[in-house]
Design a protein around this motif. Sequence first.
Motif, mmCIF file in Angstrom:
data_model
loop_
_atom_site.group_PDB
_atom_site.id
_atom_site.type_symbol
_atom_site.label_atom_id
_atom_site.label_comp_id
_atom_site.label_asym_id
_atom_site.label_seq_id
_atom_site.Cartn_x
_atom_site.Cartn_y
_atom_site.Cartn_z
ATOM 1 N N THR A 97 0.832 -1.212 0.000
ATOM 2 C CA THR A 97 0.000 0.000 0.000
ATOM 3 C C THR A 97 0.867 1.263 0.000
ATOM 4 O O THR A 97 2.038 1.228 0.410
ATOM 5 C CB THR A 97 -0.892 0.039 1.256
ATOM 6 O OG1 THR A 97 -0.029 0.162 2.396
ATOM 7 C CG2 THR A 97 -1.746 -1.208 1.382
ATOM 8 N N GLN A 171 -1.506 0.534 -7.230
ATOM 9 C CA GLN A 171 -2.722 -0.056 -6.653
ATOM 10 C C GLN A 171 -3.957 0.334 -7.448
ATOM 11 O O GLN A 171 -4.879 -0.468 -7.594
ATOM 12 C CB GLN A 171 -2.887 0.342 -5.175
ATOM 13 C CG GLN A 171 -1.804 -0.201 -4.247
ATOM 14 C CD GLN A 171 -1.637 -1.716 -4.328
ATOM 15 O OE1 GLN A 171 -2.550 -2.439 -4.696
ATOM 16 N NE2 GLN A 171 -0.455 -2.212 -3.999
ATOM 17 N N ASP A 175 -6.149 -2.532 -9.109
ATOM 18 C CA ASP A 175 -7.578 -2.561 -8.757
ATOM 19 C C ASP A 175 -8.376 -2.835 -10.042
ATOM 20 O O ASP A 175 -9.210 -3.755 -10.108
ATOM 21 C CB ASP A 175 -7.939 -1.190 -8.152
ATOM 22 C CG ASP A 175 -9.392 -1.038 -7.740
ATOM 23 O OD1 ASP A 175 -10.247 -1.784 -8.235
ATOM 24 O OD2 ASP A 175 -9.677 -0.132 -6.928
#
Length: 288
Positions: A97, A171, A175
């Motif tokens: 993250t 990310q 996604d």
Amino acid sequence: MSRLSVTVIGLGPMGQAMAAAYLDRGYDVTLWNRTAARADALVARGAHLTASAEEALRANELVVLSLTDYEAAYAILGQAPREALSGRTVANLTSDTPAAAREAAAWLAERGAVQITGGVQTPPPGIGSAEAATYYSGPAEAVERHRAALEVLTSVDYLGEDPGLAALYYQIGIDMFWTGLVGYLHGQAVALANGISAEQFLEHAVKTMDFKYFLEFYAPRIDAGNHKGDVDNLGMAVASLSHVVRTAEDSGVDASLPAAVLDLFRRGVAAGRERDSLTSLTEVVRKP
Ligand code: NDP
């Protein structure tokens, strides 16, 4: 002239491809991996495998990390004394993250090291090709100093100083990648259940998954907050997706994936967006 050299820590499929790309370009490559046997083929090509993570860190100023997640990075870097990290530039090509990337950059800075965060946008076979790209963020000076070494792996897409930025872009992309790809797989399950092979459907799948027109049409509208339902609306989408769910169920295929999307559409309708475009979901899903 001193020889080009690099340390690679982490020899999953990605780290192995990276180490191989450096060997291809004539670098002196030092390796460390928790499971030493994964270095065998690279050692046979001339790479040097160290007995400890500390030795691998001390071998070079540039250390490329390719691990499952940042927990693994701490497990490895934490084995070495602080001085082994001092003065290193760690190109952390491990995905995690943005918050984890920022935290690791601070953790490394406390130990006198600089992190360049990377988000690799290709599977291992793309490593070594300039057509593939990696998002990078962190100190521009460090990226520029190591640009040639980073470009051995892929082209460099530098986003800015914030160490979380490369992880964030990665990310966002992943996604879309996972949800899009699973949408493809779900469709193929319905096809297979009806005797249509993936190869038979391939040309249709390629056309259906080509979202370029939609993305270019929607992006400026999303930015402008223009969710006018002039070409599509959530009411229509609820009806359409209900047919998808029923077709999957009638085919004996688990419909929980389209049902989850249908639930999202219905939440949009419940929020008063029935006559608005699908793009209004970008507002529906945001937590206040
Ligand atoms: P893997 O998960 O296969 O990487 C495994 C590596 O992490 C191995 O070196 C493994 O060591 C090490 N590792 C995991 N946990 C620990 C731990 N607790 N302590 C020490 N070492 C540990 O991933 P990939 O090689 O496929 O990818 C590496 C990174 O690149 C990941 O962050 C991934 O998300 C990213 N990436 C991967 C892509 C791909 O297609 N593969 C595409 C784009 C990005 P050991 O060998 O001992 O198990």
